[in-house]
Design a protein around this motif. Structure first.
Motif, mmCIF file in Angstrom:
data_model
loop_
_atom_site.group_PDB
_atom_site.id
_atom_site.type_symbol
_atom_site.label_atom_id
_atom_site.label_comp_id
_atom_site.label_asym_id
_atom_site.label_seq_id
_atom_site.Cartn_x
_atom_site.Cartn_y
_atom_site.Cartn_z
ATOM 1 N N ASP A 134 25.606 23.622 16.026
ATOM 2 C CA ASP A 134 24.522 22.816 16.589
ATOM 3 C C ASP A 134 24.419 22.903 18.107
ATOM 4 O O ASP A 134 23.521 23.536 18.643
ATOM 5 C CB ASP A 134 24.738 21.352 16.141
ATOM 6 C CG ASP A 134 23.511 20.486 16.350
ATOM 7 O OD1 ASP A 134 23.474 19.359 15.836
ATOM 8 O OD2 ASP A 134 22.587 20.928 17.056
ATOM 9 N N GLU A 182 26.551 17.428 10.896
ATOM 10 C CA GLU A 182 25.394 18.198 11.378
ATOM 11 C C GLU A 182 25.087 19.353 10.415
ATOM 12 O O GLU A 182 23.931 19.765 10.275
ATOM 13 C CB GLU A 182 25.631 18.720 12.798
ATOM 14 C CG GLU A 182 26.003 17.668 13.828
ATOM 15 C CD GLU A 182 24.789 16.960 14.469
ATOM 16 O OE1 GLU A 182 23.696 16.995 13.888
ATOM 17 O OE2 GLU A 182 24.985 16.355 15.560
ATOM 18 N N HIS A 245 19.821 10.451 14.193
ATOM 19 C CA HIS A 245 20.253 10.299 15.583
ATOM 20 C C HIS A 245 19.705 9.055 16.266
ATOM 21 O O HIS A 245 20.353 8.525 17.188
ATOM 22 C CB HIS A 245 19.871 11.546 16.381
ATOM 23 C CG HIS A 245 20.771 12.718 16.131
ATOM 24 N ND1 HIS A 245 20.876 13.332 14.897
ATOM 25 C CD2 HIS A 245 21.616 13.394 16.942
ATOM 26 C CE1 HIS A 245 21.747 14.317 14.959
ATOM 27 N NE2 HIS A 245 22.220 14.376 16.203
ATOM 28 N N HIS A 262 30.397 11.638 17.814
ATOM 29 C CA HIS A 262 28.966 11.880 17.620
ATOM 30 C C HIS A 262 28.644 12.169 16.154
ATOM 31 O O HIS A 262 27.758 11.562 15.550
ATOM 32 C CB HIS A 262 28.501 13.054 18.494
ATOM 33 C CG HIS A 262 27.071 13.419 18.261
ATOM 34 N ND1 HIS A 262 26.019 12.608 18.620
ATOM 35 C CD2 HIS A 262 26.516 14.501 17.667
ATOM 36 C CE1 HIS A 262 24.888 13.183 18.274
ATOM 37 N NE2 HIS A 262 25.140 14.321 17.680
ATOM 38 N N VAL A 266 26.272 10.122 13.617
ATOM 39 C CA VAL A 266 25.150 10.809 12.962
ATOM 40 C C VAL A 266 25.223 10.621 11.443
ATOM 41 O O VAL A 266 24.214 10.385 10.785
ATOM 42 C CB VAL A 266 25.135 12.308 13.333
ATOM 43 C CG1 VAL A 266 24.178 13.097 12.436
ATOM 44 C CG2 VAL A 266 24.754 12.481 14.803
HETATM 45 ZN ZN ZN Z 1 23.692 15.678 16.911
#
Ligand code: ZN
Ligand code: NAD
Ligand SMILES: O=C(O)C(=O)C[C@@H](O)[C@H](O)[C@H](O)COP(=O)(O)O
Length: 365
Positions: A134, A182, A245, A262, A266
């Motif tokens: 990502d 992700e 997000h 993160h 997410v």
């Molecule tokens: Zn992200």
């Protein structure tokens, strides 16, 4: 070794994916225009990979900056350390910045490259699963602000992305799981068949199986390259990459940067987006539960923080970069594999989503 391409005309660049690429100058030299190179890394990654990369680039005049490690350091003060290093080493406009690390290093090094002397070249060398699938692709760079995640930055594309999958062998399991959030996102937003593949391979991915990881990385990067090639600066389509997000960044900012990784935020935000898509009648409860099971099997938390009220979420969501005309816009699923960004939803459905009992939802899976 596979090579993908991000197609942006004269700013197009390759994504190299393979084993032990950090040792091999041929993946870097064609993308370094001058003699100077500044490797930006952090205190965790440096002892693992800095000497290997420096040795591979022995034909160049290589300097390095080692940053403190963590999301909490993704800020102006840390960014200044990169400029300090470049200026102290007298690096000129012809230098190339190389980001060696995860998404925090990549976002900061890319933003520094965008700013230093009004812009120098940079190369992404992502070393976490999340950065390999990502953050290293697509040119979003920047830092966090106390009032909002990633609220200061630039769209600035790298000259190349060099993904050495063997670097994942040293990645802590929690960080590997964060990256899987992700990966699963791509299946939900634009590649529904990928979900079945992930269900069949999630245990191998969590076991750091290099064949499975290479396949997942390639399929993820190909999906992101397609989206970025169509909508580089997020005027429309690219917003689908933001699934989970709006809720997730609210979690990160409220909890304090780095408390929830993160990818963990997410994953929880994706569960909230799934629930809201169900409440809108766009997906079924069975489809929501299927995705929740997959996220849980990936080692991720699927229950958002229980200490956040709907008002807490709404306060941070109001700062999100997708807001237009003061209206919150969310990435939701019209169906599995088909995401849309919209601000056109009944607010009582958003409020009900924020107030839902996710612990109970998780227990009934
Ligand atoms: Zn992200
Ligand atoms: N620009 C984008 O498009 C984009 C996309 C997704 C996420 N992001 C950003 O990326 C960040 C999250 O990135 P992340 O998940 O990579 O976190 P991270 O950069 O904090 O790295 C996670 C941890 O793993 C360590 N690490 C890195 N590589 C390692 C390795 N090979 N072996 C052992 N340890 C290693 C790091 O030092 C860190 O402690 C967030 O700030 C997020 O906003 C940006
Ligand atoms: O590349 C994108 O576009 C994404 O949305 C990828 C996200 O996974 C990533 O976390 C990105 O940094 C979030 O974008 P932001 O504009 O909300 O900061």
């Amino acid at each position: 070794m596979q090579t993908l391409h991000v197609n942006l005309g004269d700013r197009s660049y390759p994504i190299y994916i393979g084993d032990a690429l950090l040792d091999r100058a041929e993946f870097f030299a064609p993308h370094i225009a001058g003699r100077q190179v500044m490797i930006v890394t952090n205190e965790t990654v440096a002892p693992l990979y800095l000497s290997k990369l420096t040795a591979a680039l022995s034909a160049f005049d290589v300097a390095s900056v080692v940053l403190p490690d963590g999301e909490a350091f993704k800020n102006w003060e840390t960014l200044q350390l990169i400029f300090d290093g470049l200026l102290s080493a007298r690096h000129e406009r012809g230098t190339t910045v190389i980001a060696l690390g995860g998404g925090v290093v990549g976002d900061m090094a890319g933003f520094a490259a965008a700013c230093y002397q009004r812009g120098v070249d940079f190369i992404q060398v992502p070393t976490t699963l999340l950065s390999q699938v990502d953050s290293s692709v697509g040119g979003k760079t920047g830092i966090n602000h106390p009032l909002g995640k990633n609220m200061v930055g630039a769209f600035y594309q790298p000259k190349a992305v060099v993904i050495d999958t063997s670097s994942l062998l040293t990645l802590p399991p929690r960080e590997l799981s964060a990256g899987l959030a992700e990966v699963i996102k791509y299946g939900l937003i634009c590649d529904e068949p990928f979900l079945a593949w992930l269900e069949a391979h999630i245990d191998a991915l969590c076991a750091v199986d290099q064949v499975a990881l290479s396949a997942a990385i390639e399929r993820s990067c190909a999906a992101k390259a397609r989206v970025v090639g169509v909508d580089e600066r997020e005027s429309g389509l690219r917003a689908i990459l933001n699934l989970g997000h709006t809720f997730g960044h609210a979690i990160e900012t409220h909890q304090g940067y780095g408390v929830w990784l993160h990818g963990e935020a997410v994953a929880a935000g994706t569960v909230m987006a799934l629930e809201m898509s169900r409440r809108l009648g766009w997906i079924t409860a069975e489809e929501r539960d299927r995705a929740m099971r997959l996220l849980r099997r990936a080692g991720l938390r699927i229950v958002p923080p229980t200490d956040m009220t709907p008002d807490d979420f709404l306060r941070y969501m109001a700062v999100d970069k997708k807001v237009q005309g003061g209206r919150v816009r969310l990435v939701l699923l019209r169906q599995m594999g088909d995401a849309v960004v919209t601000g056109d939803f009944p607010h009582e459905i958003l409020n009900a989503t924020l107030a839902a009992d996710y612990q109970a939802l998780a227990e009934q899976l």
